[in-house]
Design a protein around this motif. Sequence first.
Motif: not given
Length: 297
Positions: A1-21
């Motif tokens: 996994m490539q890093k930029v200036n030793n800063i790792p990429l963090v993937s944030i995952v969330t699940v939506n169900y009928n709560n768009a707001a």
Amino acid sequence: MQKVNNIPLVSIVTVNYNNAAVTAALLASVARNDYERVEMIVVDNASSENPTALYAKDYPWVKVIRSETNLGFAGGNNLGIQAATGEYLFLVNNDTEFTPGLIPALLEVFQSHPDAGIVSPKFHFFYEPGIIEYAGYNKMDVLTGRNSMIGRGQRDDGQYAELTNTWYAHGGAMMIKRSVLEDVGPMPDMYFLYYEELDWCEQFRRKGYQLYFQPAALIYHKESASTGKNSPLKTYYLTRNRILFMRRNVKWHQLLLFAGYFTCITIPKNTLGFLLRRESEHLKAFWKGVSWHLKWQ
């Protein structure tokens, strides 16, 4: 996994169900976060209205994955994990909001503790500022099939200020290193709602990884925004999955003790309680959750 200036990429995952707001409020808090490299993934679990256009307009940096069927909490997260490219994955409930320093504080645990499997932050109730929801989990009681959150309902006066091991991570915010996830495998999706993260944590421990509570990281939680605080759906899955968790994760003699307790205490107590409160839908949901196990092998 490539890093930029030793800063790792963090993937944030969330699940939506009928709560768009509600999900949009989370995205706004992510946009304000102070960590440089994030990938934001929203999995829409077959909501009645597709929110993709809304998010594309206001948050064009968000990747939206639309599922044509409701995959549940675990299934939705697993779909997002498949699309993630980060070295670290941060699975968060859509009814949470970020605070400054959240991501760096969680990452620090992985850097200082190579045995870390999952790291969860401290939780405060969103609508009760300064009140703790989660400062770790206690061990599962093999008799009752229940456990409890440490610190829940207490005012935060700094009494939980030390990084500690916890029996279970909080499913509302779990950071995981990709290499560890690949070793353990995806979240068990047979639960659909509730107990799946507890089962997953058991799998992490079996692989030799530790679970950590990081009090230096804070997240706000609106709690039960999708299912409701007291709904028949919640009653069904909590009942069904309480039994399922015990069947999958305790020794046979412990399961016998739990079965005896559940049969002699839980079933009569809950049945009588629902009858006295005239909560017929909850009563049906409870017995549906119990009877599910007559078919599941």
